[in-house]
Write a protein that holds these residues in place. Structure first.
Motif, PDB file in Angstrom:
ATOM      1  N   ALA A  96       0.798  -1.230   0.000  1.00 33.43           N
ATOM      2  CA  ALA A  96       0.000   0.000   0.000  1.00 33.43           C
ATOM      3  C   ALA A  96       0.824   1.270   0.000  1.00 33.43           C
ATOM      4  O   ALA A  96       0.262   2.362  -0.087  1.00 33.43           O
ATOM      5  N   VAL A  97       2.155   1.171   0.081  1.00 39.40           N
ATOM      6  CA  VAL A  97       2.972   2.361   0.345  1.00 39.40           C
ATOM      7  C   VAL A  97       2.760   3.473  -0.677  1.00 39.40           C
ATOM      8  O   VAL A  97       2.626   4.648  -0.317  1.00 39.40           O
ATOM      9  N   ASP A  98       2.685   3.137  -1.969  1.00 40.14           N
ATOM     10  CA  ASP A  98       2.541   4.191  -2.978  1.00 40.14           C
ATOM     11  C   ASP A  98       1.158   4.830  -2.916  1.00 40.14           C
ATOM     12  O   ASP A  98       1.005   6.040  -3.148  1.00 40.14           O
ATOM     13  N   LEU A  99       0.140   4.038  -2.571  1.00 39.52           N
ATOM     14  CA  LEU A  99      -1.222   4.575  -2.465  1.00 39.52           C
ATOM     15  C   LEU A  99      -1.319   5.543  -1.282  1.00 39.52           C
ATOM     16  O   LEU A  99      -1.944   6.605  -1.388  1.00 39.52           O
ATOM     17  N   LEU A 100      -0.693   5.178  -0.176  1.00 42.41           N
ATOM     18  CA  LEU A 100      -0.694   6.069   0.989  1.00 42.41           C
ATOM     19  C   LEU A 100       0.042   7.364   0.675  1.00 42.41           C
ATOM     20  O   LEU A 100      -0.399   8.464   1.049  1.00 42.41           O
ATOM     21  N   GLU A 101       1.157   7.242  -0.015  1.00 46.05           N
ATOM     22  CA  GLU A 101       1.947   8.439  -0.372  1.00 46.05           C
ATOM     23  C   GLU A 101       1.164   9.356  -1.303  1.00 46.05           C
ATOM     24  O   GLU A 101       1.222  10.585  -1.172  1.00 46.05           O
ATOM     25  N   ASN A 106      -1.731  14.526  -1.939  1.00 46.19           N
ATOM     26  CA  ASN A 106      -2.924  15.232  -2.400  1.00 46.19           C
ATOM     27  C   ASN A 106      -3.716  15.905  -1.276  1.00 46.19           C
ATOM     28  O   ASN A 106      -4.512  16.811  -1.541  1.00 46.19           O
ATOM     29  N   THR A 107      -3.523  15.449  -0.061  1.00 52.03           N
ATOM     30  CA  THR A 107      -4.285  16.023   1.056  1.00 52.03           C
ATOM     31  C   THR A 107      -3.425  16.788   2.054  1.00 52.03           C
ATOM     32  O   THR A 107      -3.925  17.652   2.765  1.00 52.03           O
ATOM     33  N   LEU A 108      -2.144  16.426   2.126  1.00 54.71           N
ATOM     34  CA  LEU A 108      -1.217  16.963   3.135  1.00 54.71           C
ATOM     35  C   LEU A 108      -1.646  16.605   4.560  1.00 54.71           C
ATOM     36  O   LEU A 108      -1.150  17.167   5.525  1.00 54.71           O
ATOM     37  N   GLU A 109      -2.559  15.639   4.675  1.00 49.76           N
ATOM     38  CA  GLU A 109      -3.020  15.194   5.989  1.00 49.76           C
ATOM     39  C   GLU A 109      -2.418  13.824   6.320  1.00 49.76           C
ATOM     40  O   GLU A 109      -1.817  13.169   5.466  1.00 49.76           O
ATOM     41  N   THR A 110      -2.586  13.378   7.564  1.00 50.21           N
ATOM     42  CA  THR A 110      -2.075  12.087   7.997  1.00 50.21           C
ATOM     43  C   THR A 110      -2.902  10.954   7.369  1.00 50.21           C
ATOM     44  O   THR A 110      -4.130  10.983   7.403  1.00 50.21           O
ATOM     45  N   VAL A 111      -2.206   9.979   6.813  1.00 43.86           N
ATOM     46  CA  VAL A 111      -2.849   8.825   6.178  1.00 43.86           C
ATOM     47  C   VAL A 111      -2.452   7.573   6.963  1.00 43.86           C
ATOM     48  O   VAL A 111      -1.272   7.375   7.265  1.00 43.86           O
ATOM     49  N   ILE A 112      -3.428   6.760   7.295  1.00 40.36           N
ATOM     50  CA  ILE A 112      -3.200   5.607   8.170  1.00 40.36           C
ATOM     51  C   ILE A 112      -3.644   4.318   7.489  1.00 40.36           C
ATOM     52  O   ILE A 112      -4.703   4.268   6.865  1.00 40.36           O
ATOM     53  N   LEU A 113      -2.811   3.299   7.617  1.00 43.07           N
ATOM     54  CA  LEU A 113      -3.154   1.958   7.156  1.00 43.07           C
ATOM     55  C   LEU A 113      -3.304   1.068   8.383  1.00 43.07           C
ATOM     56  O   LEU A 113      -2.412   0.986   9.219  1.00 43.07           O
ATOM     57  N   ILE A 129       1.480   7.867   6.927  1.00 40.61           N
ATOM     58  CA  ILE A 129       2.170   8.983   6.288  1.00 40.61           C
ATOM     59  C   ILE A 129       1.803  10.217   7.105  1.00 40.61           C
ATOM     60  O   ILE A 129       0.625  10.580   7.193  1.00 40.61           O
ATOM     61  N   ALA A 130       2.784  10.837   7.726  1.00 45.56           N
ATOM     62  CA  ALA A 130       2.505  11.961   8.622  1.00 45.56           C
ATOM     63  C   ALA A 130       2.039  13.189   7.846  1.00 45.56           C
ATOM     64  O   ALA A 130       2.438  13.411   6.701  1.00 45.56           O
ATOM     65  N   SER A 131       1.201  13.980   8.484  1.00 48.92           N
ATOM     66  CA  SER A 131       0.685  15.210   7.881  1.00 48.92           C
ATOM     67  C   SER A 131       1.816  16.173   7.553  1.00 48.92           C
ATOM     68  O   SER A 131       2.800  16.288   8.289  1.00 48.92           O
ATOM     69  N   GLN A 132       1.666  16.865   6.419  1.00 51.39           N
ATOM     70  CA  GLN A 132       2.637  17.888   6.027  1.00 51.39           C
ATOM     71  C   GLN A 132       2.088  19.291   6.259  1.00 51.39           C
ATOM     72  O   GLN A 132       2.667  20.274   5.811  1.00 51.39           O
ATOM     73  N   GLN A 133       0.954  19.370   6.954  1.00 53.27           N
ATOM     74  CA  GLN A 133       0.350  20.661   7.242  1.00 53.27           C
ATOM     75  C   GLN A 133       1.129  21.370   8.360  1.00 53.27           C
ATOM     76  O   GLN A 133       1.670  20.727   9.262  1.00 53.27           O
ATOM     77  N   GLY A 134       1.134  22.681   8.310  1.00 53.24           N
ATOM     78  CA  GLY A 134       1.679  23.446   9.424  1.00 53.24           C
ATOM     79  C   GLY A 134       0.631  23.547  10.522  1.00 53.24           C
ATOM     80  O   GLY A 134      -0.542  23.259  10.328  1.00 53.24           O
TER      81      GLY A 134
END
Length: 279
Positions: A96-101, A106-113, A129-134
């Motif tokens: 799932a790694v590429d799908l999570l990335e 696209n969201t800059l939010e945290t994605v969890i599997l 995938i940790a959020s990239q939001q400030g």
């Protein structure tokens, strides 16, 4: 008191039979893949009638297979399928790694599997995938577990479980994860109906204060849930438009995962067929 004692005795007998069934199944190994009933009895110290009854049951469920030519028992397709499901759980994160990335970009939010543990009836965080939001961000520990009755990374699994299995959760205790949010059976049943209709779950502060989630179930080729992909968002950034867009993303991602799982199982079956031909 007599009723309570009767229930306890029935439970104890059921657990005892389950233990004996596992004793039989655990005998089958690469070193000795086939057994007769007499050999099973000697190895487990079970009575002949108990062995006969349990072996018939396990054959009926597909966990054992009787070889008429040799008079011996081997593991059946049910056991093989169970092993394949377990193997897929271990492979989920890498598959799932590429799908999570993609979702993370696209969201800059945290994605969890999450992966489903049917024994404990909970999900386990396998990757994020940790959020990239400030500013405010949601973070989840890999290895954390959550019951099936709360959260967008768990409820989609419950929504797709066989009825008998789901009822264990629906009729069981629902201890709050976030003390300020209490789940009820009626609310959960309505929520599961919506999840099945829309294809994804939405949660609001069910696990942590100030956190919302949008998630969908990953289904194996038989429609059995083996995990979820979810997006965790601070409540202050949530909108109806966002929920719709993120819902579409997780549905598409889990559909892609289901196709990958189908391909992985097909490849496994092909390899097993080749090995059988060689043998």
């Amino acid at each position: 008191m007599d009723v309570v004692n009767t229930v306890n005795e029935q439970t104890a007998r059921g657990v005892g039979l389950l233990h004996k069934a596992f004793q039989i199944l655990e005998l089958f190994s690469a070193d000795q893949p086939s057994w007769t009933q007499a050999e099973i009895g000697r190895a487990t110290d079970l009575t002949r009638s108990t062995v006969s009854r349990l072996v018939r049951y396990l054959c009926g469920r597909g966990y054992l297979a009787y070889q008429e030519r040799t008079g011996r028992y081997t593991l059946g397709y049910g056991a093989i399928e169970l092993g394949r499901r377990a193997q897929l759980q271990f492979d989920l994160a890498s598959m799932a790694v590429d799908l999570l990335e993609d979702i993370g970009r696209n969201t800059l939010e945290t994605v969890i599997l999450t992966g489903f543990n049917p024994t404990a009836l909970h999900v386990v965080c396998l990757s994020q995938i940790a959020s990239q939001q400030g500013g405010l961000r949601v973070y989840q520990d890999v290895g954390a577990t959550y019951p099936l009755y709360v959260g967008a990374s768990a409820k989609p699994v419950l929504a797709h479980l066989p009825t008998q299995m789901a009822e264990v959760v629906l009729k069981g205790p629902m201890t709050p994860i976030n003390p300020a949010w209490v789940q009820t059976e009626d609310r959960l049943r309505a929520d599961l109906k919506t999840i099945r209709e829309k294809g994804y779950a939405v949660s609001s502060e069910e696990t942590y204060p100030g956190v919302a989630g949008i998630g969908a179930a990953i289904l194996d080729p038989n429609g059995y849930p083996i995990g979820c992909i979810a997006i965790a968002v601070p409540m202050q950034r949530v909108s109806a438009d966002m929920i719709a867009r993120y819902g579409k993303m997780v549905v598409e991602a889990t559909a892609a995962m289901s196709e990958r799982l189908r391909g992985a199982l097909d490849r496994q079956s092909g390899k097993q067929a080749e090995q059988a031909d060689i043998g």
